[in-house]
Scaffold this active site. Structure first.
Site, PDB file in Angstrom:
ATOM      1  N   SER A  22      -5.940 -62.447  -0.783  1.00  0.00           N
ATOM      2  CA  SER A  22      -6.186 -61.976  -2.160  1.00  0.00           C
ATOM      3  C   SER A  22      -6.766 -63.058  -3.062  1.00  0.00           C
ATOM      4  CB  SER A  22      -4.878 -61.465  -2.757  1.00  0.00           C
ATOM      5  OG  SER A  22      -5.107 -61.132  -4.109  1.00  0.00           O
ATOM      6  N   LYS A  72       0.986 -49.183  -3.528  1.00  0.00           N
ATOM      7  CA  LYS A  72       0.518 -48.646  -4.810  1.00  0.00           C
ATOM      8  C   LYS A  72       1.184 -47.312  -5.183  1.00  0.00           C
ATOM      9  CE  LYS A  72      -3.929 -50.787  -5.705  1.00  0.00           C
ATOM     10  NZ  LYS A  72      -5.352 -50.534  -5.932  1.00  0.00           N
ATOM     11  N   ASP A 108      -7.203 -50.216 -12.656  1.00  0.00           N
ATOM     12  CA  ASP A 108      -8.427 -50.122 -11.835  1.00  0.00           C
ATOM     13  C   ASP A 108      -9.538 -49.358 -12.562  1.00  0.00           C
ATOM     14  OD1 ASP A 108      -7.678 -51.598  -9.635  1.00  0.00           O
ATOM     15  OD2 ASP A 108      -6.925 -49.888  -8.508  1.00  0.00           O
TER      16      ASP A 108
HETATM   17  P1  NAP Z   1      -7.526 -46.016   0.520  1.00  0.00           P
HETATM   18  O1  NAP Z   1      -6.689 -45.422  -0.557  1.00  0.00           O
HETATM   19  O2  NAP Z   1      -6.918 -46.321   1.838  1.00  0.00           O
HETATM   20  O3  NAP Z   1      -8.789 -45.023   0.747  1.00  0.00           O
HETATM   21  C1  NAP Z   1      -9.767 -45.337   1.687  1.00  0.00           C
HETATM   22  C2  NAP Z   1     -10.858 -44.268   1.680  1.00  0.00           C
HETATM   23  O4  NAP Z   1     -11.857 -44.686   2.585  1.00  0.00           O
HETATM   24  C3  NAP Z   1     -10.390 -42.899   2.167  1.00  0.00           C
HETATM   25  O5  NAP Z   1     -11.172 -41.926   1.522  1.00  0.00           O
HETATM   26  C4  NAP Z   1     -10.713 -42.956   3.652  1.00  0.00           C
HETATM   27  O6  NAP Z   1     -10.985 -41.698   4.233  1.00  0.00           O
HETATM   28  C5  NAP Z   1     -12.003 -43.740   3.637  1.00  0.00           C
HETATM   29  N1  NAP Z   1     -12.199 -44.467   4.901  1.00  0.00           N
HETATM   30  C6  NAP Z   1     -11.410 -45.445   5.394  1.00  0.00           C
HETATM   31  N2  NAP Z   1     -11.923 -45.893   6.571  1.00  0.00           N
HETATM   32  C7  NAP Z   1     -13.040 -45.156   6.808  1.00  0.00           C
HETATM   33  C8  NAP Z   1     -13.992 -45.134   7.863  1.00  0.00           C
HETATM   34  N3  NAP Z   1     -13.892 -45.962   8.909  1.00  0.00           N
HETATM   35  N4  NAP Z   1     -15.008 -44.250   7.784  1.00  0.00           N
HETATM   36  C9  NAP Z   1     -15.107 -43.403   6.732  1.00  0.00           C
HETATM   37  N5  NAP Z   1     -14.233 -43.367   5.702  1.00  0.00           N
HETATM   38  C10 NAP Z   1     -13.216 -44.246   5.750  1.00  0.00           C
HETATM   39  O7  NAP Z   1      -8.174 -47.396   0.035  1.00  0.00           O
HETATM   40  P2  NAP Z   1      -8.579 -47.830  -1.462  1.00  0.00           P
HETATM   41  O8  NAP Z   1      -7.438 -48.512  -2.110  1.00  0.00           O
HETATM   42  O9  NAP Z   1      -9.230 -46.680  -2.153  1.00  0.00           O
HETATM   43  O10 NAP Z   1      -9.652 -48.980  -1.147  1.00  0.00           O
HETATM   44  C11 NAP Z   1     -10.899 -48.636  -0.579  1.00  0.00           C
HETATM   45  C12 NAP Z   1     -11.900 -49.780  -0.761  1.00  0.00           C
HETATM   46  O11 NAP Z   1     -12.103 -50.021  -2.159  1.00  0.00           O
HETATM   47  C13 NAP Z   1     -11.430 -51.105  -0.161  1.00  0.00           C
HETATM   48  O12 NAP Z   1     -12.538 -51.752   0.386  1.00  0.00           O
HETATM   49  C14 NAP Z   1     -10.900 -51.858  -1.364  1.00  0.00           C
HETATM   50  O13 NAP Z   1     -10.992 -53.267  -1.208  1.00  0.00           O
HETATM   51  C15 NAP Z   1     -11.866 -51.377  -2.442  1.00  0.00           C
HETATM   52  N6  NAP Z   1     -11.276 -51.489  -3.787  1.00  0.00           N
HETATM   53  C16 NAP Z   1     -11.804 -52.434  -4.594  1.00  0.00           C
HETATM   54  C17 NAP Z   1     -11.299 -52.592  -5.874  1.00  0.00           C
HETATM   55  C18 NAP Z   1     -11.906 -53.641  -6.760  1.00  0.00           C
HETATM   56  O14 NAP Z   1     -11.258 -54.056  -7.725  1.00  0.00           O
HETATM   57  N7  NAP Z   1     -13.124 -54.054  -6.518  1.00  0.00           N
HETATM   58  C19 NAP Z   1     -10.237 -51.787  -6.317  1.00  0.00           C
HETATM   59  C20 NAP Z   1      -9.715 -50.812  -5.452  1.00  0.00           C
HETATM   60  C21 NAP Z   1     -10.258 -50.674  -4.167  1.00  0.00           C
HETATM   61  P3  NAP Z   1      -9.790 -40.743   4.762  1.00  0.00           P
HETATM   62  O15 NAP Z   1      -9.329 -39.994   3.564  1.00  0.00           O
HETATM   63  O16 NAP Z   1     -10.459 -39.907   5.772  1.00  0.00           O
HETATM   64  O17 NAP Z   1      -8.742 -41.647   5.331  1.00  0.00           O
END
Ligand code: NAP
Length: 287
Positions: A22, A72, A108
């Site tokens: 992180s 979360k 966020d």
């Molecule tokens: P999450 O709640 O686990 O959701 C992940 C999403 O991605 C779900 O829709 C999942 O689909 C999809 N997914 C995961 N693996 C996949 C694959 N191999 N192929 C296609 N779809 C896939 O995760 P999150 O917290 O939203 O985070 C997601 C991304 O956003 C991460 O990279 C995280 O670092 C980034 N993020 C960045 C910030 C920032 O401040 N920049 C903030 C939050 C998140 P399913 O529903 O089918 O599982």
């Protein structure tokens, strides 16, 4: 002699599993230094089994904490109060300890929108293709719909996309539809990737067929490692405006800091920190 940590130091933490990757400790400790406050922020590796006990200890002696994957949602049952916006997102990333009462927030969405503002992009009323339906997508879609956007969602699992649409529809003036990735037609003002596809170490993956990019003006990837994902690189080469995940990361942290300390981040110092930490990340990610 000036001591970095004293008996009066206010403590803050990040709870996640893992947490060693992180950037939040760098960001938050930089904020505290700029604000000249006697505060410190540490990463606390917390397994799901240890969450209850860790929160009990933090309630006693920490002023606040962030939560990240996988806590979360799970954190909600240990809180005394949840901010309405966080309730709608269904996830918490920031907790303030108000004299023993733990109040949950989600910053966020704030960070997500600040990234558009920083790029000089007005997102109000735009047509958006949202890839993903997880926690990041939830914060993003609420803020987009609040600004009267039309949002088409595509997601690997249809049921999660449907659940997201059901949860947010009716709360905002914007509209939502769900598509299969093979059915994307027409043009979009903006595409937003909220999946981890393309994130380190899987940097050669792309979350959508690159041909879709021909019809899109702005491409925003929530990922910040690598600095420029394959998706962003392809979009940039096609002449689209691009935004990576760093501004969102930085500004969700700035908002968490404001909730904890009540202090604004001085504008110029904030801009300098933004540049400094961005520069640091770019170097770290390329070695
Ligand atoms: P999450 O709640 O686990 O959701 C992940 C999403 O991605 C779900 O829709 C999942 O689909 C999809 N997914 C995961 N693996 C996949 C694959 N191999 N192929 C296609 N779809 C896939 O995760 P999150 O917290 O939203 O985070 C997601 C991304 O956003 C991460 O990279 C995280 O670092 C980034 N993020 C960045 C910030 C920032 O401040 N920049 C903030 C939050 C998140 P399913 O529903 O089918 O599982």
């Amino acid at each position: 002699m000036e001591l970095a940590i004293t008996g009066g130091t206010k403590l803050f933490a990040l709870l996640g599993y893992p947490v060693s990757h992180s950037v939040s400790p760098i960001i938050h400790n930089s904020f505290f230094r700029v604000q000249k406050t006697n505060c410190t922020y540490i990463p606390l590796k917390t397994s799901p089994e240890a969450l209850r006990e860790t929160v009990r200890v933090l309630r006693e002696s920490f002023e606040g904490f962030n939560v990240t994957i996988p806590h979360k949602q799970a954190i909600i049952e240990y809180l005394d109060e949840v901010d309405p916006r966080a309730l709608l997102y269904g996830a918490i990333n920031t907790v303030k300890n108000d004299n023993g009462r733990l109040v949950g927030y989600n910053t966020d969405g704030y960070g997500f929108i600040k990234a558009f503002e920083m790029s000089g992009i007005e997102i109000e009323g735009k047509k958006v293709l949202l890839v993903g339906a997880g926690g990041g997508a939830r914060a993003a879609i609420c803020e987009l719909l609040r600004r009267k956007c039309h949002v088409d969602i595509i997601n690997r699992s249809l049921d999660r996309a449907i659940a997201l649409k059901q949860d947010v529809s009716g709360h905002f003036p914007g509209s939502v539809a769900i598509y299969g990735s093979e059915n994307i037609e027409g043009t979009y003002d903006c595409l937003i990737n909220t999946t981890p596809v393309g994130m380190f170490p899987n940097i050669d993956s792309m979350p959508i067929d690159p041909r879709v990019l021909e019809r899109i003006g702005i491409v925003y990837d929530l990922i910040y490692n690598p600095w420029e994902t394959k998706l962003l690189s392809a979009a940039r080469h096609r002449g689209s405006k691009i935004i990576n995940g760093f501004p969102m990361l930085f500004f969700q942290a700035a908002e968490a800091n404001r909730i904890w300390t009540g202090l604004p981040l001085p504008n110029q110092a904030g801009q300098e920190l933004f540049r400094k930490i961005a520069g640091h990340l770019k170097i770290v990610q390329t070695v």
